[in-house]
Design a protein around this motif. Structure first.
Motif, PDB file in Angstrom:
ATOM      1  N   VAL A   1       9.096  -7.079   3.798  1.00  0.00           N
ATOM      2  CA  VAL A   1       8.735  -6.697   2.426  1.00  0.00           C
ATOM      3  C   VAL A   1       7.332  -7.190   2.091  1.00  0.00           C
ATOM      4  N   ARG A   2       7.015  -8.424   2.493  1.00  0.00           N
ATOM      5  CA  ARG A   2       5.691  -8.989   2.225  1.00  0.00           C
ATOM      6  C   ARG A   2       4.605  -8.162   2.901  1.00  0.00           C
ATOM      7  N   ALA A   3       4.804  -7.832   4.180  1.00  0.00           N
ATOM      8  CA  ALA A   3       3.779  -7.082   4.919  1.00  0.00           C
ATOM      9  C   ALA A   3       3.561  -5.697   4.324  1.00  0.00           C
ATOM     10  N   VAL A   4       4.646  -5.006   3.991  1.00  0.00           N
ATOM     11  CA  VAL A   4       4.521  -3.664   3.407  1.00  0.00           C
ATOM     12  C   VAL A   4       3.860  -3.741   2.036  1.00  0.00           C
ATOM     13  N   SER A   5       4.226  -4.750   1.250  1.00  0.00           N
ATOM     14  CA  SER A   5       3.648  -4.908  -0.086  1.00  0.00           C
ATOM     15  C   SER A   5       2.144  -5.163  -0.010  1.00  0.00           C
ATOM     16  N   LEU A   6       1.744  -6.092   0.865  1.00  0.00           N
ATOM     17  CA  LEU A   6       0.316  -6.384   1.010  1.00  0.00           C
ATOM     18  C   LEU A   6      -0.440  -5.176   1.527  1.00  0.00           C
ATOM     19  N   THR A   7       0.160  -4.437   2.440  1.00  0.00           N
ATOM     20  CA  THR A   7      -0.488  -3.230   2.978  1.00  0.00           C
ATOM     21  C   THR A   7      -0.708  -2.203   1.882  1.00  0.00           C
ATOM     22  N   SER A   8       0.333  -1.943   1.108  1.00  0.00           N
ATOM     23  CA  SER A   8       0.225  -0.953   0.031  1.00  0.00           C
ATOM     24  C   SER A   8      -0.819  -1.370  -1.003  1.00  0.00           C
ATOM     25  N   GLY A   9      -0.781  -2.646  -1.406  1.00  0.00           N
ATOM     26  CA  GLY A   9      -1.743  -3.115  -2.396  1.00  0.00           C
ATOM     27  C   GLY A   9      -3.167  -3.071  -1.887  1.00  0.00           C
ATOM     28  N   LEU A  10      -3.396  -3.462  -0.633  1.00  0.00           N
ATOM     29  CA  LEU A  10      -4.742  -3.472  -0.077  1.00  0.00           C
ATOM     30  C   LEU A  10      -5.292  -2.058   0.074  1.00  0.00           C
ATOM     31  N   CYS A  11      -4.453  -1.135   0.518  1.00  0.00           N
ATOM     32  CA  CYS A  11      -4.893   0.264   0.643  1.00  0.00           C
ATOM     33  C   CYS A  11      -5.271   0.837  -0.718  1.00  0.00           C
ATOM     34  N   SER A  12      -4.510   0.500  -1.754  1.00  0.00           N
ATOM     35  CA  SER A  12      -4.815   0.983  -3.104  1.00  0.00           C
ATOM     36  C   SER A  12      -6.117   0.390  -3.626  1.00  0.00           C
ATOM     37  N   SER A  13      -6.422  -0.855  -3.244  1.00  0.00           N
ATOM     38  CA  SER A  13      -7.680  -1.456  -3.686  1.00  0.00           C
ATOM     39  C   SER A  13      -8.872  -0.867  -2.951  1.00  0.00           C
ATOM     40  N   LEU A  14      -8.680  -0.434  -1.711  1.00  0.00           N
ATOM     41  CA  LEU A  14      -9.759   0.199  -0.950  1.00  0.00           C
ATOM     42  C   LEU A  14     -10.061   1.593  -1.474  1.00  0.00           C
ATOM     43  N   GLU A  15      -9.009   2.321  -1.829  1.00  0.00           N
ATOM     44  CA  GLU A  15      -9.167   3.692  -2.285  1.00  0.00           C
ATOM     45  C   GLU A  15      -8.162   3.957  -3.401  1.00  0.00           C
ATOM     46  N   PRO A  16      -8.622   3.969  -4.661  1.00  0.00           N
ATOM     47  CA  PRO A  16      -7.690   4.163  -5.782  1.00  0.00           C
ATOM     48  C   PRO A  16      -6.843   5.424  -5.655  1.00  0.00           C
ATOM     49  N   GLU A  17      -7.388   6.453  -4.996  1.00  0.00           N
ATOM     50  CA  GLU A  17      -6.643   7.695  -4.833  1.00  0.00           C
ATOM     51  C   GLU A  17      -5.789   7.691  -3.569  1.00  0.00           C
ATOM     52  N   PHE A  18      -5.726   6.547  -2.885  1.00  0.00           N
ATOM     53  CA  PHE A  18      -4.964   6.492  -1.640  1.00  0.00           C
ATOM     54  C   PHE A  18      -3.501   6.832  -1.910  1.00  0.00           C
ATOM     55  N   ASN A  19      -2.965   7.701  -1.067  1.00  0.00           N
ATOM     56  CA  ASN A  19      -1.587   8.143  -1.212  1.00  0.00           C
ATOM     57  C   ASN A  19      -0.803   7.688   0.009  1.00  0.00           C
ATOM     58  N   MET A  20       0.103   6.749  -0.183  1.00  0.00           N
ATOM     59  CA  MET A  20       0.884   6.230   0.937  1.00  0.00           C
ATOM     60  C   MET A  20       1.696   7.325   1.611  1.00  0.00           C
ATOM     61  N   TRP A  21       2.039   8.382   0.849  1.00  0.00           N
ATOM     62  CA  TRP A  21       2.765   9.500   1.445  1.00  0.00           C
ATOM     63  C   TRP A  21       1.947  10.131   2.579  1.00  0.00           C
ATOM     64  N   ASP A  22       0.627  10.222   2.378  1.00  0.00           N
ATOM     65  CA  ASP A  22      -0.221  10.828   3.398  1.00  0.00           C
ATOM     66  C   ASP A  22      -0.201  10.032   4.694  1.00  0.00           C
ATOM     67  N   ALA A  23       0.031   8.721   4.585  1.00  0.00           N
ATOM     68  CA  ALA A  23       0.123   7.890   5.779  1.00  0.00           C
ATOM     69  C   ALA A  23       1.532   7.930   6.367  1.00  0.00           C
ATOM     70  N   VAL A  24       2.543   8.018   5.504  1.00  0.00           N
ATOM     71  CA  VAL A  24       3.924   7.983   5.973  1.00  0.00           C
ATOM     72  C   VAL A  24       4.321   9.292   6.651  1.00  0.00           C
ATOM     73  N   GLU A  25       3.926  10.425   6.086  1.00  0.00           N
ATOM     74  CA  GLU A  25       4.417  11.712   6.577  1.00  0.00           C
ATOM     75  C   GLU A  25       4.016  12.005   8.025  1.00  0.00           C
ATOM     76  N   PRO A  26       2.732  11.830   8.421  1.00  0.00           N
ATOM     77  CA  PRO A  26       2.409  12.057   9.838  1.00  0.00           C
ATOM     78  C   PRO A  26       3.177  11.110  10.762  1.00  0.00           C
ATOM     79  N   TYR A  27       3.357   9.881  10.309  1.00  0.00           N
ATOM     80  CA  TYR A  27       4.095   8.923  11.125  1.00  0.00           C
ATOM     81  C   TYR A  27       5.553   9.356  11.257  1.00  0.00           C
ATOM     82  N   ALA A  28       6.132   9.846  10.167  1.00  0.00           N
ATOM     83  CA  ALA A  28       7.510  10.335  10.214  1.00  0.00           C
ATOM     84  C   ALA A  28       7.625  11.552  11.124  1.00  0.00           C
ATOM     85  N   ASP A  29       6.638  12.460  11.075  1.00  0.00           N
ATOM     86  CA  ASP A  29       6.640  13.625  11.960  1.00  0.00           C
ATOM     87  C   ASP A  29       6.650  13.185  13.425  1.00  0.00           C
TER      88      ASP A  29
END
Length: 560
Positions: A418-446
Motif C-alpha cells: 500500500v505504501r509503495a503504490v501510494s507513493l508512486t501515485s502521489g509522485l506521478c501526480s506531482s510530476l504531471e498534474p494530468e497524469f492518469n494512472m489508468w493509462d499506466a495500468v491498462e497497457p500493463y493489464a493487457d
C-alpha cells in the motif's frame, strides 16, 4: 538519567498529540453527525485539517525519527488525502536538521575501527542529505580501494547517533496509539492496527541495519541488471558496517524537480509514465520492490541517446518489500479487473487478495463498484478534481453505509505494498498534474491478459478449477438463498430474470457434470489396478462430463 528523561518526554509528547486529535476527530466526524450536525462539522473541516497538519509538521521536524516517516507517507498521498494536509507536509524530508559532523565522525570511526582520513581519501563535512534515520556525506575512496571497486566517488551513509533508542521510543508510542484506536469499533472492524505496527516495527529495525540494506541494494540491482531504464549504486563492501554504508555516487536530478528536468530536455510526463511502469514491474514481475520511493530516493539521470533520454536511479534500500507468488497472482488479477472496469471481478480479486473477508455479502458492493467504474472509471487525478463534489457526496450517500459495513481488513505483508503504490501515485501526480494512472495500468493489464491467453492449458485448467469451486460452493449459496427468502431479504434487481434463470440452470448442469467426472475418473483409477479394462473404460468415459463441465461455459457465453 538525562537520556531516560528525554525518552519519557518524547514518548509523552507523541501521545499527547495523538490523544488531542483523536478526540477532536471523534467529536467532529462521529459524534456531531450522529446528532444531526453534520453540516456544522463539515463547515470548519478544511481549517481543522490545516491545523492538524501544521501541528504534526512541527512535531515531526522537532522529533525526527519515525515521525518523519509518517509525515512523508501523508505528504505523498496527493491522490487521497486533502490538499490541506499534503501541502502543509511538503518538503518535510528536506527540513530534517543535520547532526554535527563531530558526532558523525565519532560514530563512523568507532564503527570502521580507524580514522576517517585513513578510511577515505576525502570526506565532505557538509551533509549531502540529512534523513530521519541517518545522514549522507560525499567522499572519495583511497586509490587502493578505488582500484578494487572500480569507482572512486562515493556517498557515505552514517547512522544518526542514538537512533536505536529513538526508534524504540517511537515504536512504543505508536503501539500505545494503536491500542487506543483498536477500541474504536469502526477501526477495529477493518484494521488490525497492533499487527500493522509490529510489521512497521520489523521494517524499521531492518532499515537501521546497513548490512541488510547493502544486501538489498545488490539484490535489487540483480533484478534490473539488463534493464536500461534503471540504475543502482554499487556497494563498497570494505567500508560497510551495521551503521556505516558506502555506495558509489549516483546523484543526479531529483525526480520531483520539474524545472531541472525540463532544463535538461526531459519530459516530466514521460518520467511519470516510466516510473509507474518500473514500479509495476517490481510489484507484479519480480515480487521484490522498493517500499520507500519518495522523491529523495529516486534520481533521474540524463542519457546522451535519443532512444533513451534518461534512466531512473534508485537509492536507499533500507525499506524493501516482498510479494509472495500467490499474492502476486492475485494482485495481477486485481489489476486486470481495474483496467477492464469489471466490478464483479474486482470484488472477487479483493476477496482473493485478503482485503475482503470470505464471509462478506458482496452483492451491493459489486453494484457500487460497477456504478463507480461507469461514472469515474478512466479519470485521472486532475479530472477527478474537476468533478462536482456533490457527485462524490451523492455516491458516498448511496454506497457509504454498504462499504463501511463490509468486513474489510489489511492483510499481513500488505502495508508496504500500500505504501509503495501510494507513493508512486502521489509522485506521478506531482510530476504531471494530468497524469492518469489508468493509462499506466491498462497497457500493463493487457500484457498480463496476453500472458494468460498464451497458455491454453492453464486456461482450461483454470476453467475446470472454477467449475469445481462453483460446485463446492453451490450448497452453501443455495442455503443462503433460502435463508434470505425466509427472512424476507430476497430482492430482484434485474429485468433479465429469465436469462439469469437459464444461466443458473446451465450452471447446475455443469456442476453435476464436474461431480460426475470426478466420480468416474477416481473410480476408474482405483479399479484399474484390479480390473484394467473396466478401470480404463471408466476413466475414458469421464472425458464426456469433463468436456461439458469445462467447455459448457464457453458455449453458454456464445449463446447469450
Amino acid at each position: 538519567m538525562a537520556d531516560a528523561a528525554g525518552s519519557r518526554a518524547r514518548y509523552r509528547r507523541i501521545l499527547r498529540f495523538a490523544a488531542r486529535y483523536i478526540a477532536q476527530a471523534w467529536w467532529f466526524e462521529l459524534f456531531l453527525p450522529r446528532i444531526g450536525l453534520a453540516r456544522f462539522a463539515a463547515r470548519g473541516r478544511a481549517a481543522r485539517l490545516r491545523t492538524i497538519a501544521r501541528s504534526f509538521h512541527g512535531l515531526a521536524v522537532s522529533l525526527g525519527g519515525l515521525m518523519i516517516k509518517v509525515g512523508q507517507f501523508m505528504s505523498s498521498r496527493l491522490d487521497v488525502l486533502p490538499p490541506e494536509i499534503t501541502k502543509e507536509l511538503e518538503g518535510l524530508q528536506d527540513e530534517v536538521p543535520p547532526v554535527a559532523f563531530a558526532d558523525i565522525r565519532a560514530l563512523a570511526e568507532a564503527e570502521l575501527g580507524l580514522p576517517l582520513e585513513q578510511a577515505y581519501a576525502w570526506i565532505d563535512p557538509a551533509p549531502l542529505a540529512a534523513a530521519s534515520l541517518g545522514q549522507a556525506h560525499r567522499a572519495r575512496l583511497t586509490d587502493a580501494e578505488a582500484a578494487d571497486t572500480g569507482f572512486a566517488d562515493v556517498v557515505v551513509k552514517i547512522q544518526r547517533p542514538g537512533i536505536d533508542e529513538i526508534v524504540a521510543v517511537d515504536l512504543a508510542a505508536l503501539r500505545k496509539v494503536a491500542g487506543w484506536l483498536s477500541r474504536v469499533r469502526i477501526v477495529a472492524d477493518h484494521v488490525d492496527l497492533p499487527a500493522l505496527i509490529e510489521e512497521f516495527a520489523q521494517t524499521s529495525q531492518e532499515e537501521i541495519d546497513y548490512l541488510h540494506e547493502a544486501a538489498n541494494a545488490e539484490r535489487f540491482a540483480e533484478n534490473f541488471r539488463d534493464d536500461p531504464r534503471v540504475d543502482v549504486p554499487e556497494v563498497a563492501w570494505e567500508r560497510v558496517t551495521g551503521r556505516v554504508l558506502t555506495l558509489s555516487d549516483v546523484s543526479a536530478i531529483k525526480i520531483n524537480d520539474v524545472a531541472a528536468l525540463k532544463e535538461a530536455g526531459i519530459d516530466p510526463a514521460q518520467v511519470a509514465s516510466e516510473f509507474a511502469n518500473v514500479m509495476f514491474d517490481q510489484l507484479f514481475r519480480d515480487g521484490y520492490f522498493h517500499a520507500d520511493p519518495h522523491p529523495g530516493n529516486i534520481f533521474v539521470t540524463p542519457m546522451s541517446t535519443q532512444e533513451r533520454p534518461f534512466r531512473l536511479t534508485f537509492v536507499d534500500f533500507g525499506m524493501m518489500g516482498e510479494v509472495p507468488e500467490r499474492l502476486r497472482r492475485d494482485l495481477q488479477q486485481l489489476v486486470i479487473a481495474v483496467a477492464s472496469r469489471n466490478g464483479r471481478q474486482l470484488v472477487d480479486s479483493i476477496r482473493d487478495v485478503g482485503v475482503l473477508l470470505p464471509s462478506a455479502d458482496t452483492v451491493e458492493l459489486e453494484r457500487a463498484m460497477t456504478a463507480l467504474f461507469a461514472r469515474f472509471g478512466g479519470m485521472g487525478f486532475a479530472e477527478l478534481q474537476r468533478v462536482d463534489p456533490r457527485e462524490f457526496q451523492d455516491f458516498a450517500t448511496e454506497f457509504g453505509d454498504v462499504i463501511r459495513s463490509l468486513p474489510f481488513q489489511l492483510p499481513e505483508n500488505f502495508l508496504l505494498i500500500v505504501r509503495a503504490v501510494s507513493l508512486t501515485s502521489g509522485l506521478c501526480s506531482s510530476l504531471e498534474p494530468e497524469f492518469n494512472m489508468w493509462d499506466a495500468v491498462e497497457p500493463y493489464a493487457d500484457q498480463l491478459i496476453r500472458g494468460e491467453r498464451g497458455n491454453a492449458v492453464t486456461a482450461v485448467a483454470r476453467e475446470a478449477v472454477s467449475v469445481a469451486a462453483i460446485a463446492a460452493r453451490l450448497p452453501r449459496r443455495l442455503d443462503d438463498f433460502v435463508t434470505r427468502a425466509e427472512e424476507g431479504r430476497l430482492s430482484i434487481d434485474s429485468p433479465r430474470l429469465d436469462q439469469r434463470a437459464k444461466r443458473l440452470e446451465r450452471l447446475g448442469r455443469r456442476a453435476v457434470s464436474a461431480v460426475l467426472f470426478a466420480g468416474l475418473f477416481i473410480g476408474g483409477a482405483v479399479l484399474r489396478s484390479e480390473d484394467p479394462i473396466w478401470g480404463i473404460a471408466l476413466m475414458v468415459s469421464s472425458a464426456v462430463p469433463f468436456l461439458h463441465a469445462v467447455f459448457g461455459g464457453f458455449v453458454d457465453r456464445r449463446g447469450l
